[in-house]
Design an enzyme around this catalytic site. Sequence first.
Site, short mmCIF file in Angstrom:
data_model
loop_
_atom_site.label_atom_id
_atom_site.label_comp_id
_atom_site.label_asym_id
_atom_site.label_seq_id
_atom_site.Cartn_x
_atom_site.Cartn_y
_atom_site.Cartn_z
N ASP A 70 -5.49 75.38 40.43
CA ASP A 70 -4.54 76.18 41.38
C ASP A 70 -5.17 77.82 41.47
O ASP A 70 -5.47 78.41 40.28
CB ASP A 70 -3.34 76.49 40.78
CG ASP A 70 -2.54 75.18 40.76
OD1 ASP A 70 -1.56 75.07 41.53
OD2 ASP A 70 -2.88 74.43 40.10
N ASP A 106 -10.99 75.36 37.21
CA ASP A 106 -9.59 75.55 37.13
C ASP A 106 -9.09 74.85 38.40
O ASP A 106 -9.73 74.88 39.62
CB ASP A 106 -9.20 76.94 37.04
CG ASP A 106 -7.88 77.06 37.05
OD1 ASP A 106 -6.88 76.49 36.40
OD2 ASP A 106 -7.47 77.98 37.99
N ASP A 153 -9.55 81.72 37.66
CA ASP A 153 -9.14 82.88 38.27
C ASP A 153 -8.14 83.80 37.55
O ASP A 153 -7.74 84.77 38.02
CB ASP A 153 -8.44 82.59 39.50
CG ASP A 153 -6.90 81.80 39.38
OD1 ASP A 153 -7.02 81.05 38.44
OD2 ASP A 153 -6.18 82.11 39.76
#
Length: 239
Positions: free
Chosen positions: A11, A9, A171
């Site tokens: 960001d 991922d 995240d």
Amino acid sequence: MSAPLLVLDLDGTLLDTAPDLLGALNAVLAEDGLPPASRETLALRFGHGARALIVEAYRREGRTGWEDRIDRLVERFLLHYAGRYAAETRPFPGAVEAMDRLAAAGVRFAVCTNKRKGMADPLLEAMGLRHRFDAVLGGDSLPVRKPDPAHLLATISAAGADPAAAVMVGDSDADVLAAKAAGVPVVGVTFGYSPDPMDLLGPDAAIDHFDDLDRALAAVSPAFARALAAAQRAATASS
């Protein structure tokens, strides 16, 4: 045998984009005569896109009437962000070094992000990282996006890899849910932008720093375990 593929991922996982997202948001707020927001007050919204950031900031200010202008506010945010997307954004500590170690073990890389591809590619270029990735799929690359597993599976396919040899690192709940639905092991990072503690999301493993990534990958994926063990044997033999 397919080489292991690490799908990251963007960001809150590979890159700490919060400073530039906050800068764009505060430019929008300033245009409305509002005080700047802080990273601390919006920490849990950075992974949810421009609209969520704007809604939370205006809600905290107690203003009314902005709801009718939300689409225009998002447009203004994106305009400001396009002018500063790489001003303060940096890879999280240890991320580049972890990629170097894994690349030496034959691991390949891809990005699966809900960020628009038209922003993800130039951001990775600005960080000097785009050439490391065999595929980058954004939130607008397909009719669906994470947590839909098709987004992750399409990223793996675009990289020419086998899902059985892939691991997702992210995240958020979107990352964990997409990976689980795709049958791909997932490593969660605890330093990202998730509003929920990572242990509650149920990843196969979690790390507090990229220094711990190799261990986690070997624990959740036989393909990564073999590649890392072979690299260790080769390093020992040459020393």
